[in-house]
Motif scaffolding. Sequence first.
Motif, mmCIF file in Angstrom:
data_model
loop_
_atom_site.group_PDB
_atom_site.id
_atom_site.type_symbol
_atom_site.label_atom_id
_atom_site.label_comp_id
_atom_site.label_asym_id
_atom_site.label_seq_id
_atom_site.Cartn_x
_atom_site.Cartn_y
_atom_site.Cartn_z
ATOM 1 N N TYR A 1 -4.663 -10.512 3.732
ATOM 2 C CA TYR A 1 -3.749 -10.326 2.618
ATOM 3 C C TYR A 1 -2.858 -11.542 2.468
ATOM 4 C CZ TYR A 1 -0.163 -8.437 -0.376
ATOM 5 O OH TYR A 1 0.698 -8.258 -1.417
ATOM 6 N N THR B 1 -5.574 -1.593 -2.774
ATOM 7 C CA THR B 1 -6.325 -2.794 -2.418
ATOM 8 C C THR B 1 -7.309 -2.514 -1.281
ATOM 9 O OG1 THR B 1 -6.130 -5.041 -1.617
ATOM 10 C CG2 THR B 1 -4.506 -3.489 -0.826
ATOM 11 N N ASN C 1 -2.769 -8.062 -8.933
ATOM 12 C CA ASN C 1 -3.757 -8.283 -7.879
ATOM 13 C C ASN C 1 -3.153 -8.528 -6.510
ATOM 14 O OD1 ASN C 1 -2.861 -10.843 -8.283
ATOM 15 N ND2 ASN C 1 -4.846 -11.786 -7.900
ATOM 16 N N HIS D 1 -4.781 -14.147 0.698
ATOM 17 C CA HIS D 1 -4.916 -13.727 -0.684
ATOM 18 C C HIS D 1 -3.620 -14.014 -1.441
ATOM 19 C CE1 HIS D 1 -5.863 -11.327 -4.127
ATOM 20 N NE2 HIS D 1 -4.920 -10.437 -3.866
ATOM 21 N N ARG E 1 0.815 -1.211 0.000
ATOM 22 C CA ARG E 1 0.000 0.000 0.000
ATOM 23 C C ARG E 1 0.846 1.256 0.000
ATOM 24 N NH1 ARG E 1 -5.320 -1.149 2.048
ATOM 25 N NH2 ARG E 1 -5.425 0.976 2.799
ATOM 26 N N ASP F 1 -1.552 -4.361 -5.543
ATOM 27 C CA ASP F 1 -2.377 -3.203 -5.817
ATOM 28 C C ASP F 1 -2.346 -2.289 -4.602
ATOM 29 O OD1 ASP F 1 -4.231 -1.406 -6.549
ATOM 30 O OD2 ASP F 1 -5.948 -2.763 -6.391
#
Lengths: 942, 463
Positions: free
Chosen positions: A847, A839, A833, A850, A719, A836
Amino acid sequence: MIGSPDVVAFAKEDEYGQTSPDPWPLPEEFSVPLYPLADSNPWAKTSYAKFTKDFILISEFSEQVGPQPLLTIPDDPKVCGTFDLNYFSLRIMSVDYQASFVGHPPGTGYPRLSFVEDSRVVLGDSKEGAFAYVHHLTLYDLEARGFVRPFCMAYVAADEKKIMLQFQELSLRFSQASECLKAGNRRAFAKELQRKLRDLEYTHSVLQREEGLQREAGPQSMYSAHAVEKANELANVEKSIFEHRDLLKQISSYHRRPRRDPHAVTCQKCVDECLSECEELLNKYAKIAYPCGYSEKAGKGEDGQGHPRGQGEDDDDDEEEEGVKRKLSYTPQLIKAKSAKCFDKRLKTLQELCDKTFYEATVALLKETERSFRGDLCYLYTRRLDKALQRKQRVTAFLFEEDLSEDDEDELGTLRPFCAVNHAVDNYVLLNPPPIVLTPEPHELDALERPEHLDPASETSVTQESELGLGESHLESSPSDQTLETQESSEETKGSFSSDKSGVGLAEMQQGLVSMKSEAPDPDPDSDLTPDPNHNLERESSSEEMETTAGEDEGETGGHQTPVSLLEVVSELEANREEECEGVSGSELLAPIDTACCMAQEGFLYEASAPEAVPRLCQNSHLQPSQTLVVNQEPQALLPLQDDYTVGSPCSESPVTGLELPSGLLGDAVSRTSAEDGSDCTMSASTGSDQTASPLGYGAVVTLRQRKKAGQGALRFVRQYPFAIQALWCLLSGRTLVVLGADEGRVRRLVAALALFVPAPGKCGERVQAWLSCPFTLTDLQRWKLIGLQRVASPLGSSMLYSLSRYSRYISILDADQTTLRCPPYRGQLLTNIADHRTYIRRGSTYFLHLQSTLCHLAAKAFLFTFTHHLHLPVSATEGPEVVESRRRCFLQEQLGLGEEDSQILLYLSQLITQQYLQPNGSSAAAPSFSFNYTTSILYKI
Amino acid sequence: METYQTGQHFISASRFGVLCLQRCSSTRLGCNKWLLDFPVLCIGEEQPKNCFTELQVLKGHFDIVRFLVQIDDFRCASAGDDGLVLVWNVETGERLQELRGHSQQITAITTITCKNEVTLNTSLITASSDRSLSLWDPDTGNRVQTISDLHSSVKCLLVLERLCVWLSGGEELCVWNRDFQLQCQRPNHRITALIELPKNYIAAAMDKKISKISADSSLSVAEIRCLSDHQDQIRALINVNDGLFASGSHMGELILWNATEWNLLAYEHILWEESQDYNQTEIRMGAPKPSEMSIQHLTTNGNLILAAVGSGLYVYSVQTRSVVAYRKVAHDSNVLHTMLLSDCELMSCSEDGSVRMWEIQDLPLPAEPASSGFFGMWSFGRSNKQSGPPSKKVIDIPNIRMLELTGDLIGHSGAVQMFVSFTEKGLVTCSADHLLILWKNGERQSRLRSLALFQKLEERGGL
């Protein structure tokens, strides 16, 4: 939905052959069972237990004070809270499990040790909100009534489903613990016997001498009361010697006794040792048939010993074992013939009963067990699914998954016998469960003492179970395993899961399924002990019947108590059979069923999932209700229950890896550390220090927990830095990333976060160097894929910068101080993805998951790519390497849709897979090779 | 800015250009001040012609590794100052043997092939400063023969396969047979190099002279003739082809000799004299030292002679007796070893720790001043834009072509002493940093690995 039980079940009902089976059945362990009852909330907290978390309780049925709790694991009063352990011990021990025959069986002269298999029972007390898996075991104690001391170990939880569905594992674990205790106990018992025998022989010699003296003193007084008394005494001692010798023989024959309990795996070395010990003893005492070497010291004991009898004789006939129980003390002493009063003596503690090492090992094992069952059912289940999936991808698992190798054996079907004294680790036994015999074979029964046939219902329930339990797995419980239901619970709680009841409960849930299922082609038609070709016919009809009558039937059939001696014959026969069946690959299924229930007619039945072996069965199986609690969601996020347990990977945690805070999954807010968690966070005092951020580089195994924790850092990185995607690409494509910075904490944190993206980081994160403060060399670049480098302003620093610039073609440099990244440009889409920076994922653990899924996906692609022959090698002799090359490029670009840079990721992963496959352990004499390519780097800034 | 000049044929880079380069190279790493002697010539990170995309670092030596010899098509031996000789498998990177025995640094190593009835047996002969000679079997690692207590240490070795003898040169010249028996001996030489000439003659470089020594079947050595045209110490002596041999001296003289007639065919004195005209003191201190002109190494492929002159490279055509191409500053430091891969490709390694690959290219036509070829010579990756005014001023010279850097191998942290090429199997370099590096073609390796993977897959019958 493949996993939907209804659809498949009905399809099956048609008839086999008509409906073609699904050509691509999803393996059982991957299907996600649906929650059966749509109206109930799976997350609803049903329990109002008085304790906060699951614990293990060890209780004893003391012959002096009755049931009493001995210890809890974790050993912390807070665990149980207001929960009444005494009461619960009473409940679980009041199952009169030890109502076995002791003393003289008819036809034998000596008291016999009862070889009792453990029994496993699930008990519940819904009023208390407590449910327990109860594992009864018997230890031998020379001083105890019938030589046995009943104990039980209970896993107490608030969630009954958890117990029921984890029965298999619980049973395995507790069996290990029980075996360990028993192994220690047998040693201790043999030692005690030895001591006792020595004493007895000494006493014998003393008495003999006395008697001889008396006889010499005067034949006229030969028949005096005193002489008779002496003679009786002597006879008594002799008898006692024989009895003890026999006991010794019995205990040494223990190991040769075939085990009916499939989970009772013992360490072969321990067994051998113990055997040889016992045999040695036996030989020793067999020689001294009539010992007569003690004459010289006999006088000493005489004053204390000569006249103590009085009350012993009259008991002799009816209480043979009284002789055995006479008080003894050590260093050849005369045995007092006085029979001990039950309450006078101090009973041995559990520690004394077992060898100290064994006791401690058991406690450690139980602690580990407790730890591994922490967390709620969903969590456990998801983890198991996860592991099952992971095992499927052994070839690629090394890339991004944590290491499974330590804790997978028990779930793989191999069971390592737990050995307290750490005998060979290679001592694996493949847990092809020896057939558990539900009932003795019919013809054997006929030959013995069961003339009547099993009634159809119980027989079908037997066959039913045998099928569900995959063929051979029946457990015969010896008559001494009789299980009692605690009576009062039956009214106020539904939760007394003794065998049948649970079976019934399950059957209720999926009444229809059972019958349908029974039509499923039986992979192992001979699985039952009664190779009755007709049993298929009966099955369907009786399965419904079972639910209503099974209990009684079981009771009836179980009502016949086979005397132990007979049973041993049976079990020998069974043992032969077991040997025959050894080759049959079954699952580790267990269906412990108590056929012999003497009081409450409750045997118990349990079916666990039968992975792999019968995929056919599994689709619509019967087992599904047992899996239905699992919903494919991230469980911890939603479930407030037992949150103290929710963190981490209980299995793989070892106290060594204590570098981190126990981060609750429920948030990154720092954790409610419970006292039991202490072992997980031994160093939690180091909060906030730099180490907490970087679990790496300490030589410890990187645990899942650490990785999850790193997930937060990774999310922050993604981020925060717009060029995160480039950095991730560097790591994933095998280009060494150097994190340069002056602040150690910051660099370490970055490295810890980025380490998640390093493919094949090694078990202990060997490919990552969290903090380096000297110039690196080419070999370092080869060894480490992620390096945290200290920026120093000194001559050393300039040489470091020199090495940075010199090897700049091999590395990417992330400057933590100036927030720049120098690396080749990346324009691919593959990583967008996970990198990002807008996100919506807010939590590190989310996360992490993911990320895991994306990386797993990548690994799968790489696997496909690696093992597709024509992408690497020419199909025909005429093809040159260019053709192959273009085919490969075409595959990558068009079929996988990867651009140039994305292809590099795949190529790198593929290279790693290839290397791993060719050299599984990295065991090559050759130096590792280091690949790179010549591309220009550009500088990214925020 | 560069200038190409006729006459003495050299390129000299202007101070401005060099400074510019430095600036470029340092900006490239985001740091401006920390290297004045950063590579003068840098190709940048984009090297499409460089196929060495995989490397293996071979560890085992404890001191400078100076020698590499190829044993057969997949093995090579390395030797160095630690007295160790290590035998490596080039295909896998495994260390096959460790030949221990010498207590001091190895001064010369060569292979000797014994022809059995069936097989060719290659052994290694090593000479060391401990004044001993050893014969090794590289298959077993055994020391087969050894001679110690020589009068002096041996500087060079020469195997005469035809006569089944070998010679050792140093303070004295000795002839040995295969069984390590001394055949004859001539003292009072200071031989630094030995080559075999036709008709059982041997040329031995001794200081400034070259002696023609006959070593006939009678196994006696006798000095026939002495050539003393060199003004300085002879540093390199090679056979060019059957009729020619060449020698290079410390002061940059390259002399081509007729091997049969034993006379001087061509004399080329390499002088970087132009460099003195430019004021380069800031970068290269003072006038060129002799070492800058010293011919460190000579190689040839029969048509071309490649001379390593100081830190430059110099390609001389045997046929035209003229210089074909050269680069005065090919490396940052002295070039130690060179190799001609083909008529237009060559490779060099240097004390600066790098190996560079060069291509002899035709100069671009003058009409295209900033053609890609020339531009590429000074390309620094993405930092080109800062390199000042584009280089031009190419003066058309007939016969002269240019050496273009096509790739460099950076890995060693010390001087690269030597390298041996196994063509497609890779390249082995040895260095003063105690390491050997095996450079390989990544694509080929990955193909081989795939092959192995599918073989294993087949053997196992599945995953």
